[in-house]
Write a protein that holds these residues in place. Sequence first.
Motif, PDB file in Angstrom:
ATOM      1  N   GLU A  38      15.260   7.005  -0.117  1.00 35.12           N
ATOM      2  CA  GLU A  38      13.422   7.330  -0.970  1.00 35.12           C
ATOM      3  C   GLU A  38      13.049   7.758  -2.153  1.00 35.12           C
ATOM      4  O   GLU A  38      12.197   7.598  -2.381  1.00 35.12           O
ATOM      5  N   TYR A  39      13.697   7.935  -3.597  1.00 33.00           N
ATOM      6  CA  TYR A  39      13.828   7.836  -4.656  1.00 33.00           C
ATOM      7  C   TYR A  39      12.867   6.501  -4.851  1.00 33.00           C
ATOM      8  O   TYR A  39      12.262   6.144  -5.904  1.00 33.00           O
ATOM      9  N   PHE A  40      13.243   5.750  -4.268  1.00 32.17           N
ATOM     10  CA  PHE A  40      12.710   3.737  -4.409  1.00 32.17           C
ATOM     11  C   PHE A  40      11.374   4.124  -4.156  1.00 32.17           C
ATOM     12  O   PHE A  40      10.513   2.384  -4.425  1.00 32.17           O
ATOM     13  N   THR A  41      10.855   4.384  -2.787  1.00 33.05           N
ATOM     14  CA  THR A  41       9.008   4.529  -2.198  1.00 33.05           C
ATOM     15  C   THR A  41       8.300   5.393  -2.887  1.00 33.05           C
ATOM     16  O   THR A  41       7.278   4.803  -2.345  1.00 33.05           O
ATOM     17  N   LEU A  42       8.916   6.249  -3.331  1.00 30.37           N
ATOM     18  CA  LEU A  42       7.947   7.707  -4.274  1.00 30.37           C
ATOM     19  C   LEU A  42       6.647   6.242  -5.217  1.00 30.37           C
ATOM     20  O   LEU A  42       7.420   5.229  -5.783  1.00 30.37           O
ATOM     21  N   ASP A  43       5.433   6.374  -5.593  1.00 28.97           N
ATOM     22  CA  ASP A  43       4.338   5.748  -6.147  1.00 28.97           C
ATOM     23  C   ASP A  43       3.322   6.591  -6.691  1.00 28.97           C
ATOM     24  O   ASP A  43       2.480   6.331  -5.451  1.00 28.97           O
ATOM     25  N   GLY A  44       3.712   7.323  -7.402  1.00 25.09           N
ATOM     26  CA  GLY A  44       2.396   8.356  -6.951  1.00 25.09           C
ATOM     27  C   GLY A  44       3.081   9.567  -8.612  1.00 25.09           C
ATOM     28  O   GLY A  44       4.093  10.441  -8.403  1.00 25.09           O
ATOM     29  N   GLU A  45       1.768  10.071  -8.846  1.00 29.59           N
ATOM     30  CA  GLU A  45       2.266  10.978 -10.249  1.00 29.59           C
ATOM     31  C   GLU A  45       3.549  11.357 -11.398  1.00 29.59           C
ATOM     32  O   GLU A  45       3.984  11.681 -11.143  1.00 29.59           O
ATOM     33  N   LEU A  46       2.903   9.866 -11.771  1.00 27.52           N
ATOM     34  CA  LEU A  46       4.195   9.197 -13.065  1.00 27.52           C
ATOM     35  C   LEU A  46       5.564   9.145 -12.167  1.00 27.52           C
ATOM     36  O   LEU A  46       6.328   8.711 -12.899  1.00 27.52           O
ATOM     37  N   ILE A  47       5.756   9.310 -10.743  1.00 28.10           N
ATOM     38  CA  ILE A  47       7.263   9.031 -10.337  1.00 28.10           C
ATOM     39  C   ILE A  47       6.841   7.546  -9.514  1.00 28.10           C
ATOM     40  O   ILE A  47       6.796   7.529  -8.202  1.00 28.10           O
ATOM     41  N   ARG A  48       7.216   6.812 -10.560  1.00 32.97           N
ATOM     42  CA  ARG A  48       7.383   5.331  -9.397  1.00 32.97           C
ATOM     43  C   ARG A  48       8.515   4.542 -10.350  1.00 32.97           C
ATOM     44  O   ARG A  48       8.375   3.954 -10.839  1.00 32.97           O
ATOM     45  N   TRP A  49       9.894   4.911 -10.139  1.00 31.52           N
ATOM     46  CA  TRP A  49      11.029   4.230 -10.366  1.00 31.52           C
ATOM     47  C   TRP A  49      10.776   3.118  -9.170  1.00 31.52           C
ATOM     48  O   TRP A  49      11.119   2.260 -10.173  1.00 31.52           O
ATOM     49  N   GLY A  50      10.916   3.151  -8.098  1.00 32.23           N
ATOM     50  CA  GLY A  50      10.509   1.865  -7.404  1.00 32.23           C
ATOM     51  C   GLY A  50       9.548   0.850  -8.669  1.00 32.23           C
ATOM     52  O   GLY A  50       9.892   0.000  -7.936  1.00 32.23           O
ATOM     53  N   ARG A  51       8.979   1.082  -8.223  1.00 37.51           N
ATOM     54  CA  ARG A  51       7.276   0.709  -8.986  1.00 37.51           C
ATOM     55  C   ARG A  51       8.145  -0.069 -10.328  1.00 37.51           C
ATOM     56  O   ARG A  51       8.076  -1.511 -10.968  1.00 37.51           O
TER      57      ARG A  51
ATOM     58  N   ARG B 109       0.572  -1.247   0.130  1.00 34.46           N
ATOM     59  CA  ARG B 109       0.100   0.205   0.350  1.00 34.46           C
ATOM     60  C   ARG B 109       0.946   1.242   0.249  1.00 34.46           C
ATOM     61  O   ARG B 109       2.093   1.262   0.093  1.00 34.46           O
ATOM     62  N   PHE B 110       0.066   2.533  -0.517  1.00 34.00           N
ATOM     63  CA  PHE B 110       0.231   3.640  -0.165  1.00 34.00           C
ATOM     64  C   PHE B 110       1.346   4.311   0.956  1.00 34.00           C
ATOM     65  O   PHE B 110       0.414   3.891   1.874  1.00 34.00           O
ATOM     66  N   GLY B 111       2.341   4.899   1.377  1.00 41.26           N
ATOM     67  CA  GLY B 111       2.809   5.378   2.804  1.00 41.26           C
ATOM     68  C   GLY B 111       4.276   4.106   3.687  1.00 41.26           C
ATOM     69  O   GLY B 111       4.769   3.157   2.907  1.00 41.26           O
ATOM     70  N   PHE B 112       3.796   4.458   4.503  1.00 38.44           N
ATOM     71  CA  PHE B 112       4.733   3.874   5.209  1.00 38.44           C
ATOM     72  C   PHE B 112       4.554   2.619   6.311  1.00 38.44           C
ATOM     73  O   PHE B 112       4.846   2.307   7.274  1.00 38.44           O
ATOM     74  N   GLY B 113       2.851   2.295   6.217  1.00 38.25           N
ATOM     75  CA  GLY B 113       2.823   1.466   7.531  1.00 38.25           C
ATOM     76  C   GLY B 113       2.929   0.396   7.792  1.00 38.25           C
ATOM     77  O   GLY B 113       4.166  -0.363   6.831  1.00 38.25           O
ATOM     78  N   PRO B 114       2.122  -0.507   8.467  1.00 46.31           N
ATOM     79  CA  PRO B 114       2.504  -2.493   8.236  1.00 46.31           C
ATOM     80  C   PRO B 114       2.137  -2.219   6.689  1.00 46.31           C
ATOM     81  O   PRO B 114       2.205  -4.116   6.777  1.00 46.31           O
ATOM     82  N   TYR B 115       1.069  -2.296   6.327  1.00 46.50           N
ATOM     83  CA  TYR B 115       0.922  -3.361   4.553  1.00 46.50           C
ATOM     84  C   TYR B 115       1.323  -2.002   3.643  1.00 46.50           C
ATOM     85  O   TYR B 115       1.118  -3.422   2.895  1.00 46.50           O
ATOM     86  N   SER B 116       2.382  -1.253   4.343  1.00 46.86           N
ATOM     87  CA  SER B 116       3.385  -0.843   2.678  1.00 46.86           C
ATOM     88  C   SER B 116       4.231  -2.358   2.292  1.00 46.86           C
ATOM     89  O   SER B 116       4.213  -2.845   2.569  1.00 46.86           O
TER      90      SER B 116
END
Length: 402
Positions: free
Chosen positions: A188-201, A157-164
């Motif tokens: 931090e660049y690999f944790t972003l996932d939104g607004e076409l900024i999805r290097w980690g994905r 999931r989005f964010g840094f919670g237990p289900y991320s």
Amino acid sequence: MGHTYSAFRVNGGPTQYAPAYHTAVVDVLTTGFILAFCMLGLAFFLIVPGFPGIKRLNFLIRVVVSLFIGAAILLGVLGQDWVSSELSTKTPYKAFTKTEIHATVGARIGLGSVNVTLKGDPVEQLVEETDLAENNTHWSEHIDYNERFTWAWRQGRFGFGPYSGRINREFRDAQYRGLPLPILWVAEYFTLDGELIRWGRSFRQAGWYTWQVLWTAFPLWLISNALSVMVLSYCGIGFIMTGLFMEISVVVYATIRFGTQPLEIPFEDGVMHFHYGPSFWLTMAGGIVSIVYGALILATDFWYPHTAADFFGIDVLQDPEEFYHKEKEPEAVEEPTKQSFHTAKGGVARRLKTRRDDYRAGVSSRFKKSNRRKSNPDRAVHTNEAVYVDADEESGPSNTVV
């Protein structure tokens, strides 16, 4: 006694030791597989003197090529250097300090994780200083870090919670541990996932599909090695398929990994631009070698089967149907001409000549035994004379022979 136990103690407190930082200079798993293949190669090299003549070179070529292909597959799967970048810059060191350091920041991306390195220039640097009269201290640290952040394999999931995702949770843990800011900035660049900024994905998806395709090439490589002592045509096809899967993995990684835009990480003195690393090029080279090797096996087995059999140490007499047609009647077997024996190479020609000589000797011995049993000169002459005499007495000359 008081002076004896006062070393490294301040105001009677417990003994204090300076922190000891030991960075990982190599990947343990990758190094282990390299060592394993080197041991296999050494074991095969030790038995090379046991082969006679040209067979030594043939065996050595087979071993080196096969081990290189297998090592390329496993080091590609487990390697931590598919994409990499490095930059020397001036950067803030840690949170809640105003100290800036000169260091080299590096990032090495594998199929399932990213390694971020930070090495000071020089390694020992002053990181904090207090000007209080009663406690005027200078803090220096050994700046040599290597941190791994893993995303295998769920996006979460989005964010840094237990289900991320796993990399998001590891990033939040690194913040709590107080890692240097350059390492956190890259991770931090690999944790972003939104607004076409999805290097980690994009890197996670590319690593996942590449990982699957490369693991498919590994059993094909094992089967191809087993077929090299059985059916050479299938062995060549197996090595070609192994190389094709390796090349497909490279194409998949290069196609998916960028996402919508290439990854660029800015720092004060420059920008980190990523390029392909040794793991990428090793996998590509292993695939090319496997395809060429399989094609050579297939072509040689089709046009020069005896040469291919000699190269792989296969005895054609154990499975003759693979090399020549078996006739029903031995007498109808056409003897090979001298020209065919000149065109055949190596031990195959000698073995076929020996087989032909043994066959001739067996046939001649059987005919000799048959002639000894059937032929008796005295009896034949007496029988013929009696027949001819009877024929003369009764009805004249006759050509009948009993």
